[in-house]
Enzyme design. Structure first.
Site, PDB file in Angstrom:
ATOM      1  N   TYR A   1      -1.832   4.642 -13.041  1.00 15.83           N
ATOM      2  CA  TYR A   1      -1.943   5.576 -13.809  1.00 15.83           C
ATOM      3  C   TYR A   1      -2.525   6.985 -13.186  1.00 15.83           C
ATOM      4  CZ  TYR A   1      -2.090   1.411 -16.790  1.00 15.83           C
ATOM      5  OH  TYR A   1      -1.395   0.050 -17.429  1.00 15.83           O
TER       6      TYR A   1
ATOM      7  N   LYS B   1     -10.655   2.097 -21.254  1.00 19.35           N
ATOM      8  CA  LYS B   1     -10.946   1.196 -22.299  1.00 19.35           C
ATOM      9  C   LYS B   1     -12.204   0.929 -22.949  1.00 19.35           C
ATOM     10  CE  LYS B   1      -6.419   0.775 -21.170  1.00 19.35           C
ATOM     11  NZ  LYS B   1      -5.404   1.540 -21.938  1.00 19.35           N
TER      12      LYS B   1
ATOM     13  N   TYR C   1       7.134   1.772 -14.648  1.00 15.15           N
ATOM     14  CA  TYR C   1       5.742   1.358 -14.799  1.00 15.15           C
ATOM     15  C   TYR C   1       5.246   0.641 -13.395  1.00 15.15           C
ATOM     16  CZ  TYR C   1       1.614  -0.799 -16.716  1.00 15.15           C
ATOM     17  OH  TYR C   1       0.322  -1.262 -16.877  1.00 15.15           O
TER      18      TYR C   1
END
Ligand SMILES: Cc1ncc(COP(=O)(O)O)c(C=O)c1O
Length: 337
Positions: free
Chosen positions: A289, A49, A263
């Site tokens: 992730y 990010k 997820y």
């Protein structure tokens, strides 16, 4: 495409290293595997990010914002890093957090949740699983505007065309690094979530006519919805940067076999992959992730998807602070050296 023309803040002092994973490559007996250490990017705890936020915060500042609004899951790396960027810029930050399917909000949870408090989020709104997060974030922005503040809403994962530019820049960085070292890359393996990371890399390699295949390992959605999502974002990013869209859609490759039940829900492959990286290379991944992405890479190598002479680059997109939210997850040994 001249990236230098776009306003950008700088949150990392150098290029992130590309390292060869010697032990892992030997163990798997397949292609040579390299890692791009984007877990070492700047701001609190690093991760992908940070690259997106360099462009998004520059835009917020240019528009006179005083408060950043964004949202994500309860253990969101994106929320942690957006908050850290806001703090660095002297701005306030409000977060919308979505509860998990079977995980209610725990104000005393460890990991990223602890860091939201430490970094001083001005306000946290918790919404139930399945909420319309985009509507919730915009409603919060409108409340702030009505109170005389100047909000700037950053989409989930920072994945719009501007955020994706961070990974167009990363593709240029990778090409420069491999030019300097003489490493001829064949493939890149990366997380495919909200999509800005994968989309940016695809556009960046395409704009330089680099024949590097980007394999996106899905972390939340099936291909049926993920491929159109990535294709749209690739096209929006290319159009934003005036990159010709000739056969760009052909560059979108996603794999949905490593998401498991959904997820954030752990898989055996993820546990094996996180333990394997920790115990062969001393590198920490995360369970949501990079652990699933590495599980995908390991499985593709085992299935013979790459040639022995190929050079494959795994993008480490960060996320290890969330490891501390679930201290018993790795109790069972699925990988022992
Ligand atoms: C550690 C980590 N890796 C990968 C991703 C996925 O990146 P993207 O949302 O750009 O697909 C995220 C998104 O939050 C993340 O936190």
């Amino acid at each position: 495409m001249l990236l230098a023309k776009l306003p950008r803040r700088s949150y990392t002092h150098a290029t992130t290293p590309i390292e060869k994973l010697t032990h892992l490559s030997k163990l798997l007996d397949g292609p040579s595997i390299y890692i791009k250490r984007d877990d070492l990017l700047g701001l609190a705890g690093g991760g992908n990010k940070t690259r997106k936020l360099e462009y998004l915060l520059a835009d917020a500042i240019r528009k006179g914002a005083d408060t950043i609004v964004t949202g994500g899951a309860l253990q969101s790396n994106h929320c942690r890093l957006t908050l850290a960027a806001a703090v660095k810029e002297g701005l306030k930050c409000h977060l919308v957090l979505e509860e998990g399917v079977a995980t209610p909000y725990d104000p005393d949870a460890n990991g990223n949740n602890l860091l939201y408090k430490l970094l001083g989020a001005e306000f946290i709104k918790v919404v139930p699983y399945g909420s319309d997060m985009i509507a919730d974030m915009h409603a919060l922005g409108e409340e702030l505007a009505a109170a005389g503040r100047k909000p700037y809403v950053i989409p989930i994962g920072g994945s719009n065309e501007l955020g994706s530019v961070g990974y167009v820049a990363c593709a240029q960085e990778i090409l420069q690094q491999t030019f300097e070292t003489g490493l001829v890359l064949d493939d890149v393996v990366v997380a495919s979530g909200s999509g800005g990371t994968q989309a940016g890399l695809i556009v960046g390699f395409h704009a330089s006519s680099a024949p590097i295949k980007v394999h996106g390992i899905n972390v939340s959605r099936p291909n049926e919805t993920q491929i159109p999502k990535i294709t749209d974002l690739v096209q929006q990013t290319a159009s934003y940067l005036n990159v010709a869209d000739n056969q760009l859609a052909d560059r979108v490759h996603c794999y949905d076999g490593y998401v498991g039940e959904g997820y954030t829900i752990p898989t055996q492959g993820m546990i094996e992959a996180v333990q394997m990286l920790a115990r062969t290379e001393g590198i920490l991944l995360d369970s949501v992730y990079t652990g699933k992405v590495m599980a995908g890479l390991i499985d593709l190598v085992r299935k013979g998807a790459f040639k022995k002479e190929d050079n494959v680059l795994f993008i480490h997109t960060g996320g290890s602070p969330s490891l501390y939210a679930n201290p018993t997850l790795f109790n069972e040994d699925l990988f022992v050296l």
